[in-house]
Design an enzyme around this catalytic site. Structure first.
Site, PDB file in Angstrom:
ATOM      1  N   ASP A  93       0.042  -7.669   1.420  1.00  0.00           N
ATOM      2  CA  ASP A  93       0.463  -6.266   1.538  1.00  0.00           C
ATOM      3  C   ASP A  93       1.977  -6.133   1.583  1.00  0.00           C
ATOM      4  O   ASP A  93       2.534  -5.421   2.414  1.00  0.00           O
ATOM      5  CB  ASP A  93      -0.163  -5.615   2.772  1.00  0.00           C
ATOM      6  CG  ASP A  93      -0.117  -4.078   2.702  1.00  0.00           C
ATOM      7  OD1 ASP A  93       0.421  -3.549   1.705  1.00  0.00           O
ATOM      8  OD2 ASP A  93      -0.601  -3.420   3.640  1.00  0.00           O
ATOM      9  N   SER A 150       4.544   2.472   8.005  1.00  0.00           N
ATOM     10  CA  SER A 150       4.276   1.330   7.139  1.00  0.00           C
ATOM     11  C   SER A 150       5.484   0.966   6.306  1.00  0.00           C
ATOM     12  O   SER A 150       6.091   1.822   5.660  1.00  0.00           O
ATOM     13  CB  SER A 150       3.107   1.637   6.204  1.00  0.00           C
ATOM     14  OG  SER A 150       1.885   1.460   6.848  1.00  0.00           O
ATOM     15  N   HIS A 177       0.813  -1.215   0.000  1.00  0.00           N
ATOM     16  CA  HIS A 177       0.000   0.000   0.000  1.00  0.00           C
ATOM     17  C   HIS A 177       0.852   1.273   0.000  1.00  0.00           C
ATOM     18  O   HIS A 177       0.377   2.338  -0.369  1.00  0.00           O
ATOM     19  CB  HIS A 177      -0.991   0.005   1.183  1.00  0.00           C
ATOM     20  CG  HIS A 177      -0.402   0.258   2.533  1.00  0.00           C
ATOM     21  ND1 HIS A 177      -0.183  -0.735   3.458  1.00  0.00           N
ATOM     22  CD2 HIS A 177      -0.021   1.400   3.146  1.00  0.00           C
ATOM     23  CE1 HIS A 177       0.311  -0.225   4.562  1.00  0.00           C
ATOM     24  NE2 HIS A 177       0.422   1.091   4.403  1.00  0.00           N
TER      25      HIS A 177
END
Length: 353
Positions: free
Chosen positions: A120, A201, A89
């Protein structure tokens, strides 16, 4: 399924410090647990502080800042060829990618090698520079209570470190669509109390032995306060990273995902009267796959798997994330004529695309 989990893609606009959310070798040795930590007094406290400093000095140079035309996040250097693992992402929809070492210096151009959205995970390759690879440990040996550090670039603050413990193991975490990213369901996720914020992230969840055991990916949100739930973050386990990333590096795609699939393309049905998600509709069935052999057809509704209701695609993905290819599951379906029945479906493997 673990609910109320919110995905933060690490996209930052402006300089406001938002206190919510989440921005991403070799085999490791024995991990240190909180129970083995020195007493936080006298020489013990000094020793523990020294260990923290040593881990940061050792691992932080392997954590990079990733900037794209869509936002920014973090990454971890995987090998000495410039391959960097991050979250899918973080780079979803990106046309331009740059990476910068935690120590600073000029940004390096990078290209997307490949993504596996289901877990992911993605790999980007940096050109030039002298990036230091991290050491990826064995997440299957992680222990609840183990001290960990989260390293990344939260809120654009490069080279930041937070600390906490492994709060729980083997969580199934589903994240929602955000921009070009369709959402994912991550199995065997590591829950941690180490604070995780937008920009983390794709970074590193690290033990006191300097082993990366997870890639911080998502943080829980509290619907009552409308923001992040403090101290509840999730990381994709290093066991998954070490299975998926080498395949992406080699071919740009994943041929062996290790994830269960029924062999059908589905979509969520929304009740037009209530507006509530009610079931999963089969759009297409893969010829010869488990669903096909069980007699499931396009237009059928999948109501449950092994007795667990599947009112939407996320619920179905969450159930399948806890299963393995080759097993057999009971699937309750509703046919187009309204009749309901249970069928036995042999699980195949989710294709990597």
């Amino acid at each position: 399924m673990d609910r109320n989990v919110r995905l933060f893609a690490g996209a930052l606009t402006g300089t406001a410090l938002l206190l919510a959310g989440c921005g991403g070798g070799g085999d490791g040795g024995k991990a240190r647990t909180a129970a083995a930590a020195p007493s936080p007094s006298g020489g013990g406290a000094a020793q523990l502080q020294q260990e923290y400093e040593q881990v940061v000095t050792s691992v932080l140079p392997s954590v990079v800042k990733i900037e794209t035309d869509q936002g920014e996040g973090s990454g971890v250097v995987y090998d000495d060829k410039g391959d960097i693992v991050t979250n899918a992402h973080v780079v979803a929809g990106a046309k331009q990618i740059r990476v910068t070492a935690s120590s600073g210096g000029s940004p390096l151009k990078a290209n997307l090698v490949g993504s596996f959205v289901a877990d992911d995970l993605a790999v980007v390759k940096a050109t030039g520079g002298n990036l230091r690879p991290a050491t990826f440990g064995d997440s299957t040996q992680a222990k609840v209570g183990q001290i960990v550090l989260a390293m990344g670039n939260p809120l654009g603050l490069a080279g930041s470190v937070t600390n906490g413990i492994v709060s729980a193991l083997n969580r199934t975490v589903s994240t929602k669509q955000e921009g070009a990213f369709p959402g994912a369901t991550i199995g065997d996720a590591i829950q941690t109390s180490a604070p995780i914020n937008p920009g983390n992230s794709g970074g590193a969840l690290v033990t006191l032995d300097g082993q990366v055991i997870g890639i911080p990916t998502a943080a829980a949100s509290d619907p009552q306060i409308g923001g992040a739930a403090a101290g509840i973050g999730f990381a994709a386990p290093s066991a998954t990273v070490k299975k998926i990333v080498p395949q992406l590096i080699q071919s740009g795609k994943v041929s062996q995902s290790g994830r269960a699939a029924i062999g059908a393309v589905v979509r969520t049905i929304v009740d037009p009267n209530s507006g509530q998600q009610s079931a999963v509709a089969v759009v297409e069935v893969t010829k010869g796959a488990g669903a096909d052999k069980a007699g499931i057809k396009a237009g059928d509704l999948i109501l449950s798997v092994n007795g667990t209701p599947t009112p939407d695609q996320t619920a179905l993905a969450s159930v399948l994330a806890g299963l393995k290819p080759g097993g057999t599951v009971k699937v309750r379906i509703e046919e187009s004529n309204g009749s309901k029945k249970d069928v036995q479906v042999k699980l195949g493997e989710l294709p990597g695309g």
